[in-house]
Design a protein around this motif. Structure first.
Motif, PDB file in Angstrom:
ATOM      1  N   TYR A   1       2.964  -3.389   9.639  1.00 33.35           N
ATOM      2  CA  TYR A   1       1.474  -3.600   9.128  1.00 33.35           C
ATOM      3  C   TYR A   1       0.546  -3.383  10.360  1.00 33.35           C
ATOM      4  O   TYR A   1      -0.224  -2.047  10.374  1.00 33.35           O
TER       5      TYR A   1
ATOM      6  N   ASP B   1       3.731  -0.341   4.262  1.00 27.34           N
ATOM      7  CA  ASP B   1       4.068  -0.644   5.030  1.00 27.34           C
ATOM      8  C   ASP B   1       4.283  -1.921   4.776  1.00 27.34           C
ATOM      9  O   ASP B   1       4.556  -2.456   3.724  1.00 27.34           O
TER      10      ASP B   1
ATOM     11  N   GLN C   1      -4.782  14.449   4.992  1.00 27.10           N
ATOM     12  CA  GLN C   1      -5.509  13.488   4.125  1.00 27.10           C
ATOM     13  C   GLN C   1      -5.996  15.762   3.039  1.00 27.10           C
ATOM     14  O   GLN C   1      -6.270  15.458   1.743  1.00 27.10           O
TER      15      GLN C   1
ATOM     16  N   ASP D   1       0.539  -1.054  -0.030  1.00 27.76           N
ATOM     17  CA  ASP D   1       0.377  -0.364  -0.243  1.00 27.76           C
ATOM     18  C   ASP D   1       0.734   1.505   0.380  1.00 27.76           C
ATOM     19  O   ASP D   1       0.207   2.372   1.037  1.00 27.76           O
TER      20      ASP D   1
ATOM     21  N   ARG E   1       0.952   1.000  11.720  1.00 31.29           N
ATOM     22  CA  ARG E   1       0.116   1.987  10.529  1.00 31.29           C
ATOM     23  C   ARG E   1      -1.019   2.409  10.630  1.00 31.29           C
ATOM     24  O   ARG E   1      -1.138   4.100  10.464  1.00 31.29           O
ATOM     25  N   ALA E   2      -2.408   2.278  11.027  1.00 30.62           N
ATOM     26  CA  ALA E   2      -3.519   2.424  10.831  1.00 30.62           C
ATOM     27  C   ALA E   2      -3.354   3.517  12.243  1.00 30.62           C
ATOM     28  O   ALA E   2      -3.667   4.306  12.362  1.00 30.62           O
ATOM     29  N   ASN E   3      -2.393   2.943  13.535  1.00 27.51           N
ATOM     30  CA  ASN E   3      -2.552   3.500  14.865  1.00 27.51           C
ATOM     31  C   ASN E   3      -2.237   5.356  14.164  1.00 27.51           C
ATOM     32  O   ASN E   3      -2.171   6.136  15.161  1.00 27.51           O
ATOM     33  N   TYR E   4      -1.076   5.060  13.204  1.00 24.62           N
ATOM     34  CA  TYR E   4      -0.745   7.070  13.020  1.00 24.62           C
ATOM     35  C   TYR E   4      -1.495   7.487  12.230  1.00 24.62           C
ATOM     36  O   TYR E   4      -1.489   8.605  12.236  1.00 24.62           O
ATOM     37  N   ASN E   5      -1.871   6.803  11.136  1.00 30.68           N
ATOM     38  CA  ASN E   5      -3.196   7.048  10.349  1.00 30.68           C
ATOM     39  C   ASN E   5      -2.160   8.760   9.689  1.00 30.68           C
ATOM     40  O   ASN E   5      -3.158   9.726   9.480  1.00 30.68           O
TER      41      ASN E   5
ATOM     42  N   GLU F   1      -1.953   9.237   6.203  1.00 24.30           N
ATOM     43  CA  GLU F   1      -3.155   9.171   5.708  1.00 24.30           C
ATOM     44  C   GLU F   1      -4.334  10.648   5.824  1.00 24.30           C
ATOM     45  O   GLU F   1      -4.416  11.240   5.051  1.00 24.30           O
ATOM     46  N   LYS F   2      -5.071  10.491   7.757  1.00 25.78           N
ATOM     47  CA  LYS F   2      -5.735  11.070   7.243  1.00 25.78           C
ATOM     48  C   LYS F   2      -4.996  12.173   7.853  1.00 25.78           C
ATOM     49  O   LYS F   2      -6.115  13.481   7.893  1.00 25.78           O
TER      50      LYS F   2
ATOM     51  N   TRP G   1       7.938   1.297  12.984  1.00 19.67           N
ATOM     52  CA  TRP G   1       7.293   3.248  12.123  1.00 19.67           C
ATOM     53  C   TRP G   1       9.199   3.790  12.323  1.00 19.67           C
ATOM     54  O   TRP G   1      10.157   4.406  12.929  1.00 19.67           O
TER      55      TRP G   1
END
Length: 121
Positions: free
Chosen positions: A94, A43, A107, A23, A97-101, A103-104, A79
């Motif tokens: 992997y 990731d 955004q 990704d 990645r969602a913990n830091y986000n 991309e959001k 990271w």
């Protein structure tokens, strides 16, 4: 030969893809922060792959005589941040990645189309 930032970006994305980074996203942050022109976010599925991605990226940076300012989190981190001044590369385990986000958080940054630089798997 002088290489521009977009060409460096392609070299970095291809190197990450070569080591099966997952990704891969490139955010154009030039208008949003003075830190860099691009953030590259990706990731890895495990620690070994994370190390392989980091090693490949830092190798191509050296081979191409690109500026490498700093690498943080390389020793056992989930990271790893590679700072090239104009490009900042974020390689996450992997599970992190969602913990830091990022991309959001970023955004508002336009996405760079890297599909031509990534092999179909």
């Amino acid at each position: 030969m002088i290489i521009n930032t977009k060409e460096k970006l392609e070299v970095i994305v291809r190197a990450a893809d070569d080591r099966l980074a997952h990704d891969i996203m490139v955010l154009d942050v030039a208008q949003l922060t003075p830190l860099a022109e691009y953030f590259v976010v990706m990731d890895a599925k495990n620690d070994r792959q994370l190390s392989a991605i980091i090693n490949e990226i830092t190798s191509v940076i050296e081979e191409n005589n690109f500026e490498l300012k700093n690498v943080e989190g390389k020793n056992g981190g989930k990271w790893v941040l590679i700072d090239m001044n104009d490009i900042i590369i974020h390689v996450f385990h992997y599970s992190e990645r969602a913990n830091y986000n990022l991309e959001k958080i970023w955004q508002d940054a336009p996405l760079v189309n890297v599909s031509d630089w990534i092999s179909e798997q």
